[in-house]
Scaffold this active site. Structure first.
Site, PDB file in Angstrom:
ATOM      1  N   ASP A  51       1.758 -43.358  51.113  1.00 28.42           N
ATOM      2  CA  ASP A  51       1.935 -43.356  49.650  1.00 28.42           C
ATOM      3  C   ASP A  51       0.617 -43.671  48.951  1.00 28.42           C
ATOM      4  O   ASP A  51       0.272 -43.055  47.925  1.00 28.42           O
ATOM      5  CB  ASP A  51       3.071 -44.299  49.202  1.00 28.42           C
ATOM      6  CG  ASP A  51       3.271 -45.500  50.110  1.00 28.42           C
ATOM      7  OD1 ASP A  51       2.481 -45.660  51.068  1.00 28.42           O
ATOM      8  OD2 ASP A  51       4.182 -46.295  49.866  1.00 28.42           O
TER       9      ASP A  51
ATOM     10  N   LYS B 281       2.869 -44.992  57.987  1.00 28.38           N
ATOM     11  CA  LYS B 281       3.810 -45.715  57.107  1.00 28.38           C
ATOM     12  C   LYS B 281       4.363 -46.860  57.946  1.00 28.38           C
ATOM     13  O   LYS B 281       5.571 -47.068  58.035  1.00 28.38           O
ATOM     14  CB  LYS B 281       4.908 -44.734  56.646  1.00 28.38           C
ATOM     15  CG  LYS B 281       5.857 -45.289  55.614  1.00 28.38           C
ATOM     16  CD  LYS B 281       5.225 -45.579  54.270  1.00 28.38           C
ATOM     17  CE  LYS B 281       6.222 -46.264  53.338  1.00 28.38           C
ATOM     18  NZ  LYS B 281       5.581 -46.827  52.140  1.00 28.38           N
TER      19      LYS B 281
ATOM     20  N   ASP C 213       1.603 -32.335  56.887  1.00 25.26           N
ATOM     21  CA  ASP C 213       2.149 -31.147  56.236  1.00 25.26           C
ATOM     22  C   ASP C 213       2.206 -31.366  54.720  1.00 25.26           C
ATOM     23  O   ASP C 213       1.761 -30.525  53.925  1.00 25.26           O
ATOM     24  CB  ASP C 213       3.551 -30.875  56.794  1.00 25.26           C
ATOM     25  CG  ASP C 213       4.064 -29.501  56.432  1.00 25.26           C
ATOM     26  OD1 ASP C 213       3.297 -28.703  55.864  1.00 25.26           O
ATOM     27  OD2 ASP C 213       5.240 -29.209  56.694  1.00 25.26           O
TER      28      ASP C 213
END
Ligand SMILES: NC(=O)c1ccc[n+]([C@@H]2O[C@H](COP(=O)([O-])OP(=O)(O)OC[C@H]3O[C@@H](n4cnc5c(N)ncnc54)[C@H](O)[C@@H]3O)[C@@H](O)[C@H]2O)c1
Length: 350
Positions: free
Chosen positions: A213, A180, A237
């Site tokens: 995302d 990210k 995770d």
């Protein structure tokens, strides 16, 4: 090997898996001698500790560990998760968490066409947002705050990245780095830079960078194009639960915690937790635990036994009458496990 059944459905899926693993090992001419430990929530309530203070050192005496799950509704989650599974991963420096996801013939999923998914999530396993640095301040005031520091080191990124690229080489040759770094511009830009260095040493492996995302969307829309996903601890995770659904759900997702080229025992566990909502009803799907056991058998030098387990799981799952409720069926844990065991026992070792 060491066995820690743990809490909730943990003991149910572990006890369903052990006979299958033993029988598969026997087919391959080997013997498994599991040593069981009562670590988990009940021990925490009795003694104040989910495992002994030297628990990780005790595990060092074994080549591998099979773990069920930890967590019970009457104990704060972080106490047990940190007191056992995250604690063990960190104490043994189990740098990489490997979470394979594949389609199984006969298993319905949320996908319109359930076949053809075959990917592995390689998750950095010791730091990131799970390193445990931070604190709480101004308790019970209007200014109360919690600080959670994410730590990303070159060493940890390198270990996970090298494992992912080696793995991709033995598969379809593609690594998708999930970060990210558009918004989190310190830790995740380090990931981008270090993985680019590693990628340069693997010219035969394709590497792409994907924001987390966008990867969530890709996993739902085009999961068949994905091969190896290289993720930080937190992203791995979360995405591996999403990916598990592509294979039929949490009851289908195995994992391994490893220190590549190190001298720590590897720990194998289903991705799922203790599932208190179904614990004690005898309906938990034991497949995630059995497939984790198959990874354990591969790891301890019994790949034939590992394959026997996977083949038997595939055979049993082709028949919807054997499916547990999470897969849309009505079979119990014991019924599905008995079928898989029968297939293993009738198999001939190659
Ligand atoms: N490694 C671990 O031990 C681990 C991992 C995740 C969660 N936890 C703990 O487990 C507890 C429950 O957490 P959660 O509800 O968020 O996650 P969970 O994985 O336990 O359950 C999520 C959902 O998946 C279902 N499910 C899980 N395993 C299944 C199986 N084998 N067969 C059929 N259905 C299954 C559950 O019924 C539930 O609906 C919490 O205490 C949490 O901290 C532990």
């Amino acid at each position: 090997m060491a066995v820690i059944p743990g809490d909730g459905v943990g003991p149910e899926v572990v006890s369903a898996s052990l006979p299958v693993l033993r029988a598969a090992a026997a087919r391959a001419g080997a013997r498994l001698d599991p040593v069981e430990f009562d670590w988990g929530g009940e021990r925490y309530l009795r003694t104040g500790r989910a495992m002994p203070a030297d628990g990780a050192e005790i595990l060092r005496g074994f080549p591998a560990v099979l773990f069920g799950a930890v967590g019970r509704p009457d104990v704060p989650d972080h106490e047990l998760v940190w007191g056992l599974i995250i604690g063990v991963r960190q104490a043994l420096d189990l740098a990489v968490n490997v979470r394979p996801v594949q389609s199984w013939a006969g298993v319905r999923t949320v996908l319109r066409e359930p076949d053809g998914v075959d990917l592995v999530i390689v998750r950095e396993n010791t730091e990131g947002e799970y390193v445990g640095v931070g604190g709480r301040a101004h308790a019970a005031t209007a200014h109360e705050l919690g600080i959670e520091v994410a730590v990303h080191s070159r060493t940890a990124i390198l270990r996970a990245a090298r494992y992912a690229f080696d793995l991709a080489r033995s598969r379809r040759g593609r690594v998708s780095l999930v970060t990210k770094s558009n918004a989190l511009r310190h830790g995740y830009t380090l990931w981008d830079a270090v993985v680019a260095e590693v990628a340069a040493a693997y010219p035969d492996v394709e590497c792409e960078q994907v924001l987390v995302d966008a990867m969530a969307v890709r996993l739902v829309q085009q999961p068949r194009d994905l091969d190896v996903l290289l993720c930080s601890n937190l992203f791995g995770d979360i995405l591996s639960d999403l990916a598990a659904v592509l294979a039929g759900g949490m009851g289908m997702a195995p994992s391994a915690n490893l220190l590549p080229d190190g001298d720590a025992p590897a720990l194998f566990e289903p991705v799922h937790g203790s599932a208190p909502d179904i614990a004690g009803r005898g309906v938990a799907n034991p497949v995630a635990c059995m497939l984790s056991g198959a990874m354990l058998l591969d790891h301890v030098g019994l790949p034939v036994a590992g394959r026997i387990v996977r083949d038997a799981v595939a055979t049993a799952l082709r028949d919807p009458a054997r499916h547990t409720p999470d897969l849309g069926g009505s079979a119990t844990t014991k019924e599905l496990a008995a079928e898989i065991l029968a297939v293993v026992e009738s198999s001939t070792a190659p």
